[in-house]
Design a protein around this motif. Structure first.
Motif, PDB file in Angstrom:
ATOM      1  N   MET A 324       0.843  -1.195   0.000  1.00 19.00           N
ATOM      2  CA  MET A 324       0.000   0.000   0.000  1.00 19.00           C
ATOM      3  C   MET A 324       0.878   1.244   0.000  1.00 19.00           C
ATOM      4  O   MET A 324       1.836   1.347   0.768  1.00 19.00           O
ATOM      5  CB  MET A 324      -0.912   0.010   1.222  1.00 19.00           C
ATOM      6  N   GLY A 325       0.535   2.201  -0.850  1.00 19.57           N
ATOM      7  CA  GLY A 325       1.281   3.451  -0.936  1.00 19.57           C
ATOM      8  C   GLY A 325       2.382   3.390  -1.972  1.00 19.57           C
ATOM      9  O   GLY A 325       2.885   2.316  -2.318  1.00 19.57           O
ATOM     10  N   HIS A 326       2.736   4.555  -2.504  1.00 22.14           N
ATOM     11  CA  HIS A 326       3.770   4.646  -3.524  1.00 22.14           C
ATOM     12  C   HIS A 326       4.383   6.036  -3.480  1.00 22.14           C
ATOM     13  O   HIS A 326       3.729   7.005  -3.080  1.00 22.14           O
ATOM     14  CB  HIS A 326       3.177   4.369  -4.908  1.00 22.14           C
ATOM     15  N   ALA A 327       5.640   6.134  -3.896  1.00 26.49           N
ATOM     16  CA  ALA A 327       6.353   7.415  -3.854  1.00 26.49           C
ATOM     17  C   ALA A 327       5.752   8.447  -4.811  1.00 26.49           C
ATOM     18  O   ALA A 327       5.848   9.654  -4.567  1.00 26.49           O
ATOM     19  CB  ALA A 327       7.832   7.198  -4.185  1.00 26.49           C
ATOM     20  N   VAL A 328       5.134   7.996  -5.894  1.00 21.73           N
ATOM     21  CA  VAL A 328       4.589   8.921  -6.898  1.00 21.73           C
ATOM     22  C   VAL A 328       3.071   8.800  -7.000  1.00 21.73           C
ATOM     23  O   VAL A 328       2.355   9.798  -6.975  1.00 21.73           O
ATOM     24  CB  VAL A 328       5.231   8.669  -8.276  1.00 21.73           C
ATOM     25  N   TYR A 329       2.560   7.578  -7.134  1.00 19.46           N
ATOM     26  CA  TYR A 329       1.125   7.390  -7.304  1.00 19.46           C
ATOM     27  C   TYR A 329       0.363   7.743  -6.028  1.00 19.46           C
ATOM     28  O   TYR A 329       0.828   7.482  -4.923  1.00 19.46           O
ATOM     29  CB  TYR A 329       0.811   5.952  -7.704  1.00 19.46           C
ATOM     30  N   THR A 330      -0.805   8.333  -6.184  1.00 18.23           N
ATOM     31  CA  THR A 330      -1.610   8.750  -5.031  1.00 18.23           C
ATOM     32  C   THR A 330      -2.972   8.055  -5.029  1.00 18.23           C
ATOM     33  O   THR A 330      -3.225   7.193  -4.188  1.00 18.23           O
ATOM     34  CB  THR A 330      -1.796  10.272  -5.045  1.00 18.23           C
ATOM     35  N   LEU A 331      -3.843   8.399  -5.964  1.00 19.11           N
ATOM     36  CA  LEU A 331      -5.173   7.787  -5.995  1.00 19.11           C
ATOM     37  C   LEU A 331      -5.152   6.370  -6.552  1.00 19.11           C
ATOM     38  O   LEU A 331      -5.979   5.538  -6.152  1.00 19.11           O
ATOM     39  CB  LEU A 331      -6.138   8.651  -6.821  1.00 19.11           C
ATOM     40  N   SER A 332      -4.239   6.102  -7.463  1.00 21.54           N
ATOM     41  CA  SER A 332      -4.182   4.753  -8.033  1.00 21.54           C
ATOM     42  C   SER A 332      -2.843   4.517  -8.711  1.00 21.54           C
ATOM     43  O   SER A 332      -2.218   5.444  -9.221  1.00 21.54           O
ATOM     44  CB  SER A 332      -5.312   4.552  -9.056  1.00 21.54           C
ATOM     45  N   ASP A 333      -2.403   3.266  -8.686  1.00 18.34           N
ATOM     46  CA  ASP A 333      -1.245   2.796  -9.442  1.00 18.34           C
ATOM     47  C   ASP A 333      -1.810   2.064 -10.649  1.00 18.34           C
ATOM     48  O   ASP A 333      -2.459   1.026 -10.485  1.00 18.34           O
ATOM     49  CB  ASP A 333      -0.414   1.852  -8.566  1.00 18.34           C
ATOM     50  N   PRO A 334      -1.629   2.590 -11.870  1.00 21.87           N
ATOM     51  CA  PRO A 334      -2.266   1.973 -13.037  1.00 21.87           C
ATOM     52  C   PRO A 334      -1.856   0.518 -13.231  1.00 21.87           C
ATOM     53  O   PRO A 334      -2.642  -0.291 -13.734  1.00 21.87           O
ATOM     54  CB  PRO A 334      -1.799   2.852 -14.209  1.00 21.87           C
ATOM     55  N   ARG A 335      -0.649   0.175 -12.812  1.00 20.05           N
ATOM     56  CA  ARG A 335      -0.199  -1.217 -12.921  1.00 20.05           C
ATOM     57  C   ARG A 335      -1.030  -2.121 -12.022  1.00 20.05           C
ATOM     58  O   ARG A 335      -1.431  -3.221 -12.415  1.00 20.05           O
ATOM     59  CB  ARG A 335       1.285  -1.319 -12.557  1.00 20.05           C
ATOM     60  N   ALA A 336      -1.296  -1.647 -10.798  1.00 21.39           N
ATOM     61  CA  ALA A 336      -2.084  -2.434  -9.851  1.00 21.39           C
ATOM     62  C   ALA A 336      -3.527  -2.570 -10.330  1.00 21.39           C
ATOM     63  O   ALA A 336      -4.148  -3.627 -10.181  1.00 21.39           O
ATOM     64  CB  ALA A 336      -2.043  -1.785  -8.466  1.00 21.39           C
ATOM     65  N   VAL A 337      -4.072  -1.493 -10.911  1.00 21.61           N
ATOM     66  CA  VAL A 337      -5.448  -1.523 -11.409  1.00 21.61           C
ATOM     67  C   VAL A 337      -5.593  -2.573 -12.507  1.00 21.61           C
ATOM     68  O   VAL A 337      -6.528  -3.389 -12.493  1.00 21.61           O
ATOM     69  CB  VAL A 337      -5.866  -0.130 -11.927  1.00 21.61           C
ATOM     70  N   ILE A 338      -4.658  -2.556 -13.468  1.00 21.63           N
ATOM     71  CA  ILE A 338      -4.706  -3.518 -14.575  1.00 21.63           C
ATOM     72  C   ILE A 338      -4.502  -4.937 -14.065  1.00 21.63           C
ATOM     73  O   ILE A 338      -5.228  -5.875 -14.429  1.00 21.63           O
ATOM     74  CB  ILE A 338      -3.645  -3.173 -15.632  1.00 21.63           C
ATOM     75  N   LYS A 340      -4.910  -6.168 -11.036  1.00 19.94           N
ATOM     76  CA  LYS A 340      -6.007  -6.624 -10.182  1.00 19.94           C
ATOM     77  C   LYS A 340      -7.183  -7.129 -11.015  1.00 19.94           C
ATOM     78  O   LYS A 340      -7.757  -8.190 -10.715  1.00 19.94           O
ATOM     79  CB  LYS A 340      -6.462  -5.483  -9.268  1.00 19.94           C
ATOM     80  N   ALA A 341      -7.542  -6.392 -12.054  1.00 20.96           N
ATOM     81  CA  ALA A 341      -8.676  -6.793 -12.896  1.00 20.96           C
ATOM     82  C   ALA A 341      -8.425  -8.134 -13.554  1.00 20.96           C
ATOM     83  O   ALA A 341      -9.315  -8.997 -13.614  1.00 20.96           O
ATOM     84  CB  ALA A 341      -8.941  -5.717 -13.954  1.00 20.96           C
ATOM     85  N   ASN A 342      -7.198  -8.341 -14.027  1.00 17.64           N
ATOM     86  CA  ASN A 342      -6.877  -9.604 -14.695  1.00 17.64           C
ATOM     87  C   ASN A 342      -6.682 -10.740 -13.694  1.00 17.64           C
ATOM     88  O   ASN A 342      -6.999 -11.896 -13.995  1.00 17.64           O
ATOM     89  CB  ASN A 342      -5.641  -9.421 -15.560  1.00 17.64           C
ATOM     90  N   ALA A 343      -6.177 -10.410 -12.504  1.00 20.03           N
ATOM     91  CA  ALA A 343      -6.035 -11.428 -11.455  1.00 20.03           C
ATOM     92  C   ALA A 343      -7.418 -11.909 -11.012  1.00 20.03           C
ATOM     93  O   ALA A 343      -7.620 -13.113 -10.767  1.00 20.03           O
ATOM     94  CB  ALA A 343      -5.266 -10.856 -10.274  1.00 20.03           C
ATOM     95  N   LYS A 344      -8.351 -10.984 -10.901  1.00 23.09           N
ATOM     96  CA  LYS A 344      -9.717 -11.349 -10.508  1.00 23.09           C
ATOM     97  C   LYS A 344     -10.325 -12.309 -11.518  1.00 23.09           C
ATOM     98  O   LYS A 344     -10.926 -13.331 -11.149  1.00 23.09           O
ATOM     99  CB  LYS A 344     -10.577 -10.091 -10.400  1.00 23.09           C
ATOM    100  N   ARG A 345     -10.141 -12.010 -12.798  1.00 21.60           N
ATOM    101  CA  ARG A 345     -10.678 -12.881 -13.846  1.00 21.60           C
ATOM    102  C   ARG A 345     -10.061 -14.275 -13.775  1.00 21.60           C
ATOM    103  O   ARG A 345     -10.750 -15.280 -13.913  1.00 21.60           O
ATOM    104  CB  ARG A 345     -10.391 -12.242 -15.214  1.00 21.60           C
ATOM    105  N   MET A 346      -8.747 -14.330 -13.499  1.00 19.92           N
ATOM    106  CA  MET A 346      -8.050 -15.609 -13.448  1.00 19.92           C
ATOM    107  C   MET A 346      -8.437 -16.409 -12.197  1.00 19.92           C
ATOM    108  O   MET A 346      -8.477 -17.637 -12.219  1.00 19.92           O
ATOM    109  CB  MET A 346      -6.541 -15.364 -13.452  1.00 19.92           C
TER     110      MET A 346
END
Length: 448
Positions: A324-338, A340-346
């Motif tokens: 949780m948390g990142h030096a640059v990203y605040t509201l979302s980490d686009p890598r985590a968003v992508i 997470k969506a694919n992990a959920k499907r799998m």
């Protein structure tokens, strides 16, 4: 052997003589970690390769925004999204884009993939001399050493011509996944007392397929599995010039050293638990939560354990919730968003679905618990490490390879930044350090 008394004295001197009073950092306005007071990075260079965008500064105040990751001007959502939509592999296309600055057409991509396949085999006797005879418990160290060793197999390793730098980069990008899997097999046999199995390379495999085939005894994998690993590699391929390993690569490059030394140093940096090695810490935390929370679907029980972690009463007692948390990203980490969506499907319909819901709960609860326990309302999002280890485990990839997989994926980004530093940098990177020690009078050895 050093006796206990001498050891204690050495340790005391180590701490005493390497401690600098924190007040000096404020007095001389030293930006530790090359970070500004507001947490933003000190601008140390310019790049055309990647933009990591997670906030805007409005009248001197950082304002959170949805995160963006841009490779050579292309949004990561478009690069990954179109590969998924077209049901094709995308990592090699990303490698081409990062190295050459443009997206390839079909013929260029096919030729590039063939080039990678042709460069994947190791030099004669390299495996036996450099990997088999010197096993390592840590795959990252072995990968770093193997890259340095490749220098000895290069007929002209000090050649800095652009075409030679490009050829060297493609060679290393191609070989590193194979080196990783071989080092893992040797580690299994030597330190884990398990069977080592070595499969021949299939020139028709892309990078993700090659890795799955190499680490599985039967070489079997599904297309969905290979494409999920390919997606994760696309997300890890590059992350700007300021991250620690990329900056390390650029620092070494600026000195004029050879590519093997620069890329080996980047791997050494990525190994650190504050950088690429963080995915191991996140996975260990998840295992601790799973073992200590009886009902993973009970948000109250999950929250109670997370509060114990924040109060330094559980897990490693650091007071942190990893992933949780990142030096640059605040509201979302686009890598985590992508991811997470694919992990959920799998995970849907498998034994991993319950665990996915647990990770989602941790992600949702952490910001509000930080506010409750620490009084911090700082914008906080899940970073890519929250889900990367989970995806690796769904794919049957052992924990020994979590961070090495990161290095394999990131090598194209390091290569691109080395090219840019060679062509544009032109000056050795040498920041200043302020000496705060006082001058002392020399004392002859008999009078000490």
């Amino acid at each position: 052997m050093v006796n206990d008394t001498a050891r204690k004295l050495l340790c005391q001197q180590f701490v005493t003589n390497n401690t600098i009073d924190p007040k000096f950092y404020d007095r001389y306005s030293v930006k530790r970690g090359l970070r500004n007071a507001d947490g933003t990075g000190v601008t140390a260079g310019l790049t055309n390769i990647c933009n990591v965008h997670g906030y805007v500064v409005n009248e001197g105040e950082r304002m959170p925004i949805e995160g963006q990751l841009i490779y050579r001007g292309y949004n990561i959502n478009d690069l990954v999204g179109n590969a998924v939509k077209e049901n094709r592999f995308g990592f090699e296309e990303i490698v081409y884009l990062l190295l050459l600055g443009e997206l390839p057409n079909k013929d260029e991509l096919a030729a590039f993939k063939m080039m990678i396949a042709e460069n994947r085999p190791l030099p004669q006797d390299f495996f036996s001399d450099m990997i088999l005879k010197a096993p390592s418990k840590d795959i990252m160290n072995k990968m770093s050493r193997a890259i340095l060793a490749l220098y000895s197999y290069d007929d002209n390793p000090e050649n800095r011509a652009p075409e030679y730098e490009m050829a060297t980069a493609i060679s290393i990008i191609s070989k590193l996944p194979y080196i990783m899997t071989l080092a893992y097999q040797v580690k299994r046999r030597t330190f884990d007392n398990q069977t080592m199995f070595l499969h021949p390379l299939d020139p028709n495999h892309n990078t993700a397929e090659m890795i799955l085939a190499a680490i599985r005894p039967d070489r079997q994998f599904t297309d969905d599995e290979a494409k999920l690993l390919d997606l994760l590699m696309m997300l890890h391929a590059e992350h700007g010039g300021g991250n620690n390993s990329t900056f390390a690569c650029r620092v070494l490059t600026s000195s004029g050293t050879d590519p093997y030394s620069a890329y080996s140093a980047a791997i050494g940096s990525l190994k650190g638990p504050k950088h690429g090695g963080a995915n191991i810490k996140v996975s260990a935390m998840h295992e601790c939560i799973k073992a200590n929370v009886a009902n993973w679907d009970d948000e109250g029980e999950v929250a109670d354990f997370l509060i114990k972690m924040l109060n330094k009463e559980a897990f490693d007692k650091s007071g942190l919730i990893y992933g949780m948390g990142h030096a640059v990203y605040t509201l979302s980490d686009p890598r985590a968003v992508i991811l997470k969506a694919n992990a959920k499907r799998m995970a849907e319909g498998t034994e991993f679905e319950k665990e996915f819901r647990l990770l989602d709960t941790i992600e949702r609860l952490t910001p509000e618990l930080f506010l409750k326990v620490k009084g911090s309302d700082k914008a906080m999002c899940a970073n890519v490490d929250m889900y990367s280890g989970f995806v690796y485990r769904m794919l049957g990839i052992p924990q020994d390879l979590f961070t090495p997989m990161f290095a394999v994926s990131r090598m194209p980004g390091w290569c691109a930044h080395r090219f840019e530093e060679l062509v544009t940098g032109k000056r050795i990177i040498r920041p200043a350090y302020k000496a705060v020690s006082k001058e002392r009078e020399y004392v002859p050895i008999n009078n000490r």
